[in-house]
Design a protein around this motif. Structure first.
Motif, mmCIF file in Angstrom:
data_model
loop_
_atom_site.group_PDB
_atom_site.id
_atom_site.type_symbol
_atom_site.label_atom_id
_atom_site.label_comp_id
_atom_site.label_asym_id
_atom_site.label_seq_id
_atom_site.Cartn_x
_atom_site.Cartn_y
_atom_site.Cartn_z
ATOM 1 N N ARG A 203 -59.252 -30.686 -54.699
ATOM 2 C CA ARG A 203 -60.036 -31.651 -55.477
ATOM 3 C C ARG A 203 -59.893 -31.448 -56.978
ATOM 4 N NH1 ARG A 203 -64.166 -30.582 -51.769
ATOM 5 N NH2 ARG A 203 -65.203 -29.181 -53.251
ATOM 6 N N CYS A 204 -59.809 -30.181 -57.390
ATOM 7 C CA CYS A 204 -59.950 -29.865 -58.810
ATOM 8 C C CYS A 204 -58.636 -29.506 -59.502
ATOM 9 C CB CYS A 204 -60.948 -28.718 -58.989
ATOM 10 S SG CYS A 204 -62.597 -29.090 -58.357
ATOM 11 N N GLY A 205 -57.576 -29.283 -58.733
ATOM 12 C CA GLY A 205 -56.319 -28.901 -59.360
ATOM 13 C C GLY A 205 -56.322 -27.443 -59.750
ATOM 14 N N LEU A 206 -55.886 -26.578 -58.843
ATOM 15 C CA LEU A 206 -55.970 -25.130 -59.051
ATOM 16 C C LEU A 206 -54.906 -24.449 -58.212
ATOM 17 C CD1 LEU A 206 -57.766 -22.713 -60.186
ATOM 18 C CD2 LEU A 206 -58.935 -22.790 -57.964
ATOM 19 N N TRP A 207 -54.171 -23.519 -58.814
ATOM 20 C CA TRP A 207 -53.299 -22.647 -58.035
ATOM 21 C C TRP A 207 -54.142 -21.573 -57.345
ATOM 22 C CZ3 TRP A 207 -48.422 -23.608 -56.887
ATOM 23 C CH2 TRP A 207 -47.644 -24.393 -57.747
#
Length: 414
Positions: A203-207
């Motif tokens: 949802r948030c854009g995270l590695w």
């Protein structure tokens, strides 16, 4: 013309990151407690008597006898094809479809962390970590100039709601986690938490950097799927693996499984670091996997480690002060304990070492304000009998009262 020493201009200073990041407190403790009479619960070392030394030696002999020119030559940065194929097969068999081209072989999984820091982080970028966190990961991210922020959690792992709040507020590049038999706590993140963490990343854009050096060392309970196997996280999760805890750490063999763009960036970083992981070690590991049953070997090691964990759990109540709490790990190598206030395990360590026993204080594992009453105990490098004696010495060093109290039982540490 000779210049007098007093007239020499000083050399330029070290880089700021080299001046600001300290060494490993664990390594420092191991140096202090190297005396053979010390029963050392401080190390994170696998038990050397359980290495399959003959099997590994035979693999090296076969490789050097049959393909010496190849074994002693330079190799590709990505790793030997035979080893990458074997690693992909093992990963696929454990529920995560993987091709050999998805794998980059590294010189231990610690190098994988350094490569990822190089490929992903600019100075000042934010990295989220568990609280407490694997110490050498904190070092790797600090050397890259990252700002490290701890995510609150409990015995089930990081709190997904707190994670999402931090992602929205801090805009981090990555979350680093050891979700199975974590170092230092021994905790395992529940399947529900893993699914929720994967959803946050999507949802948030995270590695997500999912480090799994201990996952095969399970004593009880059911295996939990990798975060990388959840659909929301598949294109943004790096899975790290290692032979250090299941074969031998001296081989310095690790790997990362990552999406293509990030994997290629890590390969470029590796070219600059060491060109490639030693060829002969890679070929010997591939030969070992072909000729031997690594899973059977790991099962034997896990059986011995379980006995040692049980010995430590049995003796802790008499060794630690009343009011202490600790976790019961389902596998791995570590047990985490919290003493009651006002105990400070860092301040107490010198006195405890005088009784020829050692542990690691919990404070260095925290990215934020540490809990100074905590300690990490490694239970795998001593026999059950040695563990019993070591806990007796620990109790004396801590000044713990003698008889066991019914209130001093193993409870999860939040």
């Amino acid at each position: 013309m000779t210049v007098a020493p007093s007239a020499l201009v000083p050399v330029p200073p070290l880089a700021a990151r080299a001046r600001s990041v300290g060494g490993s407190p664990v390594r420092d403790i191991l140096a202090v407690t190297a005396r053979p009479e010390v029963i050392n619960f401080a190390g994170g070392l696998p038990a050397p008597e359980l290495f399959d030394a003959e099997g590994i030696a035979e693999a090296f002999r076969a490789v050097l006898a049959e393909t010496p020119a190849r074994a002693l030559q330079y190799a590709t940065t990505e790793g030997e094809p035979a080893l990458r194929a074997a690693l992909a097969e093992r990963t696929t068999a454990r529920g995560l479809p993987t091709d050999a081209d998805d794998i980059l072989v590294t010189t231990g999984s610690q190098q994988a962390l350094s490569l990822l820091a190089t490929a992903l982080l600019e100075p000042g970028d934010t990295v989220l970590v568990e609280s407490p966190c694997y110490l050498a990961a904190l070092q790797a991210f600090a050397l890259a100039g990252a700002r490290i922020v701890a995510v609150p959690g409990d015995a089930d792992g990081v709190d997904p709601a707190a994670l999402e709040e931090l992602v929205v507020r801090e805009r981090p590049k990555l979350l680093y986690t050891v979700p199975t038999f974590q170092n230092p706590t021994g905790r395992t993140m529940s399947a529900g938490r893993r699914a929720a963490v994967a959803a946050v990343a999507g949802r948030c854009g995270l590695w997500i950097v999912e480090d799994d050096p201990y996952g095969e060392l399970r004593f009880e309970g059911e295996r939990v799927p990798w975060i990388a196997s959840y659909e929301e996280a598949r294109d943004r999760t790096v899975l790290l693996g290692s032979f250090s805890k299941v074969m031998a750490p001296g081989l310095r063999l690790g790997w990362l499984r990552a999406p293509a763009r990030l994997r290629r960036a890590c390969a470029v970083a590796k070219q600059a670091a060491d060109l490639h992981t030693p060829t002969v070690n890679q070929l010997a590991a591939a030969r070992y996997l072909a000729d031997r049953d690594l899973d059977a070997h790991v099962a034997r090691v896990a059986g011995a480690y379980r006995e040692r964990r049980d010995a430590m759990l049995t003796g802790l109540a008499d060794a630690l002060p009343a009011g202490s709490v600790w976790e019961r790990p389902e596998g791995g190598m570590f047990l985490w304990a919290r003493l009651p206030e006002p105990y400070d395990t860092t301040a107490l360590l010198a006195e405890v070492v005088r009784h020829d026993v050692a542990y690691v204080p919990g404070a260095p594992f925290y990215a934020a304000e540490p809990d100074r009453s905590t300690m990490r105990l490694c239970f795998v490098t001593q026999t059950p009998e040695e563990i019993g004696e070591g806990l007796r010495r620990l109790g004396v060093g801590l000044g713990a009262p003698g008889p066991v109290s019914p209130t001093r039982s193993a409870r999860p540490v939040g």
